[in-house]
Design a protein around this motif. Structure first.
Motif, PDB file in Angstrom:
ATOM      1  N   UNK A  19       0.796  -1.222   0.000  1.00  0.00           N
ATOM      2  CA  UNK A  19       0.000   0.000   0.000  1.00  0.00           C
ATOM      3  C   UNK A  19       0.825   1.266   0.000  1.00  0.00           C
ATOM      4  N   UNK A  26       0.936  12.840   5.693  1.00  0.00           N
ATOM      5  CA  UNK A  26      -0.220  13.491   5.059  1.00  0.00           C
ATOM      6  C   UNK A  26      -0.293  14.944   5.520  1.00  0.00           C
ATOM      7  N   UNK A  40       2.457  15.070  -1.898  1.00  0.00           N
ATOM      8  CA  UNK A  40       2.013  13.939  -1.077  1.00  0.00           C
ATOM      9  C   UNK A  40       1.344  12.860  -1.924  1.00  0.00           C
ATOM     10  N   UNK A  54       4.261   0.665   3.267  1.00  0.00           N
ATOM     11  CA  UNK A  54       3.086   0.096   3.936  1.00  0.00           C
ATOM     12  C   UNK A  54       2.731  -1.231   3.284  1.00  0.00           C
ATOM     13  N   UNK A  56      -0.238  -4.264   3.983  1.00  0.00           N
ATOM     14  CA  UNK A  56      -1.343  -4.687   4.834  1.00  0.00           C
ATOM     15  C   UNK A  56      -1.370  -6.213   4.862  1.00  0.00           C
ATOM     16  N   UNK A  62      -5.095  -8.233   9.006  1.00  0.00           N
ATOM     17  CA  UNK A  62      -5.501  -7.005   8.308  1.00  0.00           C
ATOM     18  C   UNK A  62      -4.836  -5.741   8.852  1.00  0.00           C
ATOM     19  N   UNK A  63      -3.833  -5.884   9.698  1.00  0.00           N
ATOM     20  CA  UNK A  63      -3.113  -4.694  10.173  1.00  0.00           C
ATOM     21  C   UNK A  63      -2.238  -4.145   9.064  1.00  0.00           C
ATOM     22  N   UNK A  64      -2.087  -2.844   9.072  1.00  0.00           N
ATOM     23  CA  UNK A  64      -1.109  -2.223   8.178  1.00  0.00           C
ATOM     24  C   UNK A  64       0.246  -2.231   8.877  1.00  0.00           C
ATOM     25  N   UNK A  82       1.884  -0.107  11.649  1.00  0.00           N
ATOM     26  CA  UNK A  82       1.807   1.264  11.172  1.00  0.00           C
ATOM     27  C   UNK A  82       1.716   2.184  12.386  1.00  0.00           C
ATOM     28  N   UNK A  83       2.248   3.408  12.259  1.00  0.00           N
ATOM     29  CA  UNK A  83       2.384   4.269  13.431  1.00  0.00           C
ATOM     30  C   UNK A  83       1.043   4.526  14.104  1.00  0.00           C
ATOM     31  N   UNK A  84       1.097   4.657  15.407  1.00  0.00           N
ATOM     32  CA  UNK A  84      -0.143   4.956  16.115  1.00  0.00           C
ATOM     33  C   UNK A  84      -0.214   4.205  17.411  1.00  0.00           C
ATOM     34  N   UNK A  85      -1.190   4.570  18.189  1.00  0.00           N
ATOM     35  CA  UNK A  85      -1.261   4.028  19.538  1.00  0.00           C
ATOM     36  C   UNK A  85      -1.673   2.559  19.561  1.00  0.00           C
ATOM     37  N   UNK A  86      -2.157   2.051  18.399  1.00  0.00           N
ATOM     38  CA  UNK A  86      -2.579   0.664  18.409  1.00  0.00           C
ATOM     39  C   UNK A  86      -1.393  -0.307  18.369  1.00  0.00           C
ATOM     40  N   UNK A  91      -6.473  -5.779  18.491  1.00  0.00           N
ATOM     41  CA  UNK A  91      -7.825  -5.239  18.506  1.00  0.00           C
ATOM     42  C   UNK A  91      -8.758  -6.428  18.483  1.00  0.00           C
TER      43      UNK A  91
END
Lengths: 92, 959
Positions: A19, A26, A40, A54, A56, A62-64, A82-86, A91
């Motif tokens: 991806x 962004x 961008x 990226x 997936x 299904x996580x990126x 992929x960056x982020x709190x997850x 999940x």
């Protein structure tokens, strides 16, 4: 080629979908600066060597993922969510 | 014919004779023979005709490198061409035939091609056929005329037309150490790895494990047998014989082909013909050995000229002597060893011709044992005989300056064994990305040390190979001197290519086709490069080698496909699938889904049926299965915010219990998908997507949540398969629902347009949303997928008294065209919201995905293609995909757009359609043509109208 999904373990390439470039940020949603958006959406470096992309795990959790891959040797030196709190958290 | 079989010895089973046929003639061999060794034992020397010149050709090698002896095997009518006789194990009932000969192998009419030899030199086809037409016989057009004749005359075997009856398999395997080759070095590597507790896979291309131990000398055979039985007893070791490792891919992934049952007439039940192995190894040991090279000299392709090591293998492994009277030509010591070993098997070796001025004591001792005269500083300059060798011409030779300081003389013989030095098999290392390194002493390319993923051992690493004199060619006048036997490339062809300016080895290869045949130049590449280097007056390493690519040897396409052939896509069926089929519906594949096309009654065509169904919806009521729509359950405290960001319009303002039509754009401003999204609770939405785009939209949403807005608390679940859905549409739709929905009010106040209510049908909980794709008053009824049929039945029952009719995809399409609704045919990735007249959905109050890019100059140009309605003026049926032009049939002019959808409109009584046309809106009221020259040849006058043909104000669906 195999990618080691941090959630599912080492899996064959066929389970993943590419991806795009993970090095871009962004622009702010409210920004209307066409040059920034154009860069961008369309401008891509084509590095000969390490690249962050990226992928997936579309046939799995299904996580990126952000995969650090050498475009010359296809050697993968790092895989992370992929960056982020997850990151690292399941999940349910 | 006399038998050339040695009375005893070899690894064949003399107690098991085997009968087979070659070119219609019956022969006997033994179990353990290859077709080559069995025919050789029967005195057969002529195995095929060459590619271009149709010269007689015999066996050169004893293994996979054989360039000449290619045969076609016929099994149950299926033909498999280009199989090497040296690898084909004989079995009772084997039917093989030679190739590229007419009318027979011994008498081939096209051997006259030899007389026209000069004409078929390198680049013949380019020079003769490619380029502009100058005369009547030159140019590409001449090629098109001559091609079929040339293809028949030049070539290898021909493929069959019968469907391959065999079954193939694919296997994935993992190991710590993969050992390629089971010669002494490979066995030792496998033993060591197994002793360390490693999981080992050992692949051997031949039927018998042991490699050169099976034929090179009696001393190694016992040692190898012990090792093999020890390895076989170790549960951590997998031994795969008849398995060629043919490819190296990323991440130390190796591809191998196991020929499971080619050595049997019929596979054992449950056994595939071939098995494609994908082996992932932490470490790979390349014990692939080395290949002996030929020398290049005039007439070196006459049947009876063979590699010295091949003769040794035929004698040692199969108990067959290649000839009765043998001469040896060599540039190194290994041929002396071969001569001595052959002598042990009672071969008569008269002469050893050595191009070197001095021969060492060890070699001389071997020659003495072989009982052969040694001619140092000599060369073979010609060969005699017709279809097989009867003599060689020997002449004093100074290899340094390629001079012949003495008179020639003939030596009678039926076999000439040649050794031109050894080339380690570096193919897999090269595939792995390693650049082979030239070794001056061995006159060969070696793999460059080792890498983290692999190492080369034994002869593959150059160990134990005899260093040869640096000589590849004996330049003497006379017959053609071949470099590449399989593609008929001569030394003169290589020099011609050089004179014509080809300097790079890659260009040389493509121009002369050296090394491009099915054997990939296994015996030809190094001599070819050496001759090129000589012509360039450059050292060989500066000319370099080409990079090897998979496959190492031929791979059956069946094995690569394995079980994956035919239509392997999974079919997706709605819960009501069987009902549709048993009620006359033809099922139509829409992506992976199958949807009813129309419910044809007795005597009705599809068109009759869909027109009847569409009329029923407009006048009365119909029902359609819409379970295939993509459905995504979106939950979380930020769900509304998330929808505001991905849709062009606003969803945070949508009240609970209401639905809204929405449009999504891509980041570049083009339309992605449309659909309705229902607010089921404060923090819960049900999004519907078009059938075709469900996966793409899901991925789009997941990407934005994972990568762009990870701070949003939203969870997505695909529920496409969890909900069954039916749309009840038409003026009487409310009455039908009222007849089966209990205790839920359905009037305009309780359930207005875009409203949602919950209720029960046949005791099953359902969700009913009042929305319309047809333009009539309509309701979509959702229930759990397992109850889909039950609810459908209840709806059908309730509809009986209203004469409700089920309708299919065609009627659905007709109703939506009349209403001007868009689908995937219009949202084709090139259209914007404005092009589709969906700009009323664009919020100016908030940014969303695509908002920054959608107003670029090129995307707002009024001349862009936009959606417009089209009516056929002639009454002719429009064709979907037709081009819109404004000129007559004989001069249509350029395409102005295309028809995206068409139908017969019961409302208009005419064929109508939707089209994307340049400045479409501006053309309303004008006329043009819909032309379809390539398929139907139609050229139909049309008028442009507004894309909404029916009820533009929407009074019918709101009412």
């Amino acid at each position: 080629m195999r990618i080691t999904c941090p959630h599912c373990g080492p899996r064959d390439l066929v389970e993943f979908s590419y991806h795009g470039d993970a090095t871009l940020t962004r622009p702010d949603s409210a920004s209307t600066d066409q040059d920034v958006w154009n860069a961008y959406v369309y401008d891509r470096a084509n590095p000969a060597g390490e690249h962050r992309e990226f992928w997936q795990h579309s046939g799995g959790c299904r996580k990126h993922l952000v995969v650090t891959r050498n475009t010359l040797t296809h050697a993968i030196s790092g895989v992370d969510f992929a960056p982020g709190k997850r990151t690292g958290r399941k999940r349910s | 014919m006399t038998s050339w079989r040695i009375p005893s010895g070899g690894r064949i089973d003399r107690a098991k004779p085997v009968r087979f046929s070659f070119d219609g003639k019956s022969y006997t061999g033994f179990a353990g023979d290859t077709l080559a060794s069995a025919l050789l034992a029967n005195g057969v020397r002529l195995f095929g005709r060459s590619f271009k010149y149709h010269r007689p050709r015999g066996l050169v090698a004893a293994g996979y490198e054989e360039p000449n002896a290619l045969v076609t095997v016929t099994t149950d009518g299926a033909r498999e061409p280009n199989i090497r006789a040296t690898e084909l194990e004989v079995y009772d009932g084997l039917v093989a035939e030679s190739q590229n000969r007419y009318p027979s192998l011994a008498f081939d009419l096209q051997a006259v091609n030899q007389l026209a030899g000069k004409a078929f030199s390198a680049g013949f086809y380019y020079k003769t056929f490619m380029g502009p037409v100058i005369g009547p016989l030159k140019g590409t057009r001449a090629w098109m005329f001559c091609e079929s004749f040339i293809r028949r005359a030049a070539g290898l075997g021909s493929a069959g037309t019968v469907t391959d009856p065999a079954r193939y398999e694919r296997m994935n395997a993992f190991c710590d150490v993969l050992v390629v080759g089971s010669g002494p070095s490979g066995l030792e590597a496998a033993r060591k790895a197994a002793a360390d507790g490693k999981r080992v896979i050992l692949c051997e291309t031949n039927a018998a494990f042991g490699g050169s131990a099976n034929w090179a000398g009696s001393d190694q055979a016992g040692f190898a047998e012990t090792l093999i039985s020890d390895l076989g007893a170790n549960p951590g070791v997998t031994l795969l014989n008849r398995t060629t490792v043919w490819g190296c891919y990323d991440g130390n992934t190796y591809a191998a082909l196991e020929r499971v049952s080619d050595h049997r007439k019929q596979p054992v039940i449950g056994e595939p013909r071939h098995r494609h192995w994908v082996i992932r190894a932490d470490h790979v040991v390349l014990a692939t050995g080395a290949l002996e090279r030929l020398l290049v000299f005039p007439g070196n392709d006459r049947p009876g000229v063979m590699l010295a090591s091949a003769a040794q293998r035929f004698a040692g492994e199969y108990g067959v002597l290649p000839g009765k009277r043998i001469v040896v030509l060599t540039n190194n010591d290994s041929a002396y060893d071969a001569a001595a070993k052959l002598r042990e098997r009672d071969a008569l070796i008269t002469t050893i011709v050595d191009v070197r001025p001095t021969v060492g004591d060890w070699a001389l001792a071997q020659a003495k044992e072989a009982g052969a005269e040694v001619l140092a500083s000599h060369a073979v300059v010609a060969t005699g005989g017709r279809n097989s060798l009867s003599s060689v011409t020997v002449q004093p030779f100074d290899a340094e300056i390629n001079a012949f300081p003495g008179p020639p003389r003939r030596v009678a013989c039926d076999t000439l064994l040649v050794s031109g030095g050894w080339s380690p098999v570096v193919h897999l290392a090269s595939q792995a990305g390693a650049k082979p390194v030239w070794d001056d002493k061995l006159q060969a390319f070696l793999p460059p040390g080792s890498s983290s993923g692999w190492e080369a051992v034994g002869a593959a690493a150059g160990e134990g190979l005899e260093p040869p004199a640096p000589l590849f060619e004996i330049k003497a006048k006379g017959d053609k001197a071949f470099v590449d036997f399989q593609h008929d490339v001569t030394a003169d062809d290589v020099r011609l290519a050089h004179r014509e300016g080809y300097q790079s080895v890659e260009h040389l290869k493509r121009y002369t086709t050296l090394g491009m045949a099915t054997d990939q130049g296994k015996t030809a590449n190094i001599p070819g490069m050496a001759i090129m280097a000589d012509a360039l007056s450059k050292p060989i390493p500066e000319v370099g080698t080409t990079r090897f690519r998979p496959p190492f040897t031929g791979v059956s396409l069946g094995a690569l496909a394995a079980e994956r052939y035919g239509d392997i896509r999974p079919g997706r069926l709605t819960p009501m699938h069987d009902w549709h089929k048993s009620n006359g519906a033809g099922m139509y594949a829409a992506g992976l889904w199958y949807r009813p096309e129309s419910y044809n009654r007795q005597g009705e065509s599809v068109e009759d049926a869909y027109i009847r169904e569409a009329k029923a919806v407009r006048r009365n009521v119909g029902i359609v299965d819409v379970s295939t729509l993509g459905k995504i359950d979106i939950q979380g405290p930020d769900a509304a915010e998330f929808l505001d960001r991905v849709y062009t319009n606003t969803f945070s303002t949508l009240p609970v219990g209401k639905a809204r039509y929405g449009l999504m754009l891509r980041e570049d401003g083009f339309a992605l998908d449309d659909g309705t999204t229902w607010r089921l609770a404060e923090n819960r939405f049900l999004m519907t997507t078009t059938t075709a785009n469900a996966g793409r939209v899901m991925q789009h949403l997941e990407y934005h949540l994972d990568c762009i807005w990870p701070d949003l608390k939203v969870h997505l679940t695909s529920v496409t398969d969890q909900w069954a859905a039916a749309a009840v549409a038409g003026p009487k739709s409310r009455e039908v629902l009222a007849a089966c929905v209990k205790r839920t009010k359905l009037d305009n106040k309780a359930l207005p347009f875009m409203g949602i209510v919950h209720g029960r049908i046949a005791q099953i909980p359902v969700m009913i949303c009042r929305l319309s794709f047809s333009g009539e008053r309509a309701y979509e009824v959702y229930c759990g997928a397992h109850h889909g049929q039950r609810v459908w039945d209840a709806l059908m029952e309730a509809g009986k008294s209203f004469d409700m009719q089920p309708y299919g995809l065609e009627a659905l399409g007709t109703l939506r065209i009349e209403k001007g609704h868009v689908t995937g045919a219009e949202i084709d990735g090139r259209t914007t919201a404005q092009d589709l007249h969906l700009d009323w959905l664009i919020s100016k109050k908030k940014p969303f995905v695509g908002s920054a890019m959608m107003n670029r100059e090129g995307l707002t140009d009024p001349k862009r293609w936009s959606l417009v309605g089209v009516i056929s003026l002639s009454g002719e049926k429009l064709r979907g995909g037709s081009h819109i032009v404004d000129g007559p049939a004989d001069d249509p002019g350029r395409s102005l757009g295309h028809l995206t959808a068409m139908c017969f409109s019961p409302l208009y009584g005419k064929y109508i359609g939707l089209a994307l046309v340049e400045n479409g809106t501006g053309r309303i009221g004008t006329r043009a043509f819909a032309t379809d020259p390539a398929r139907s040849g139609t050229h139909i006058p049309v008028e442009f109208v507004n894309h909404i043909f029916y009820d533009p104000k929407g009074e019918r669906m709101h009412g």
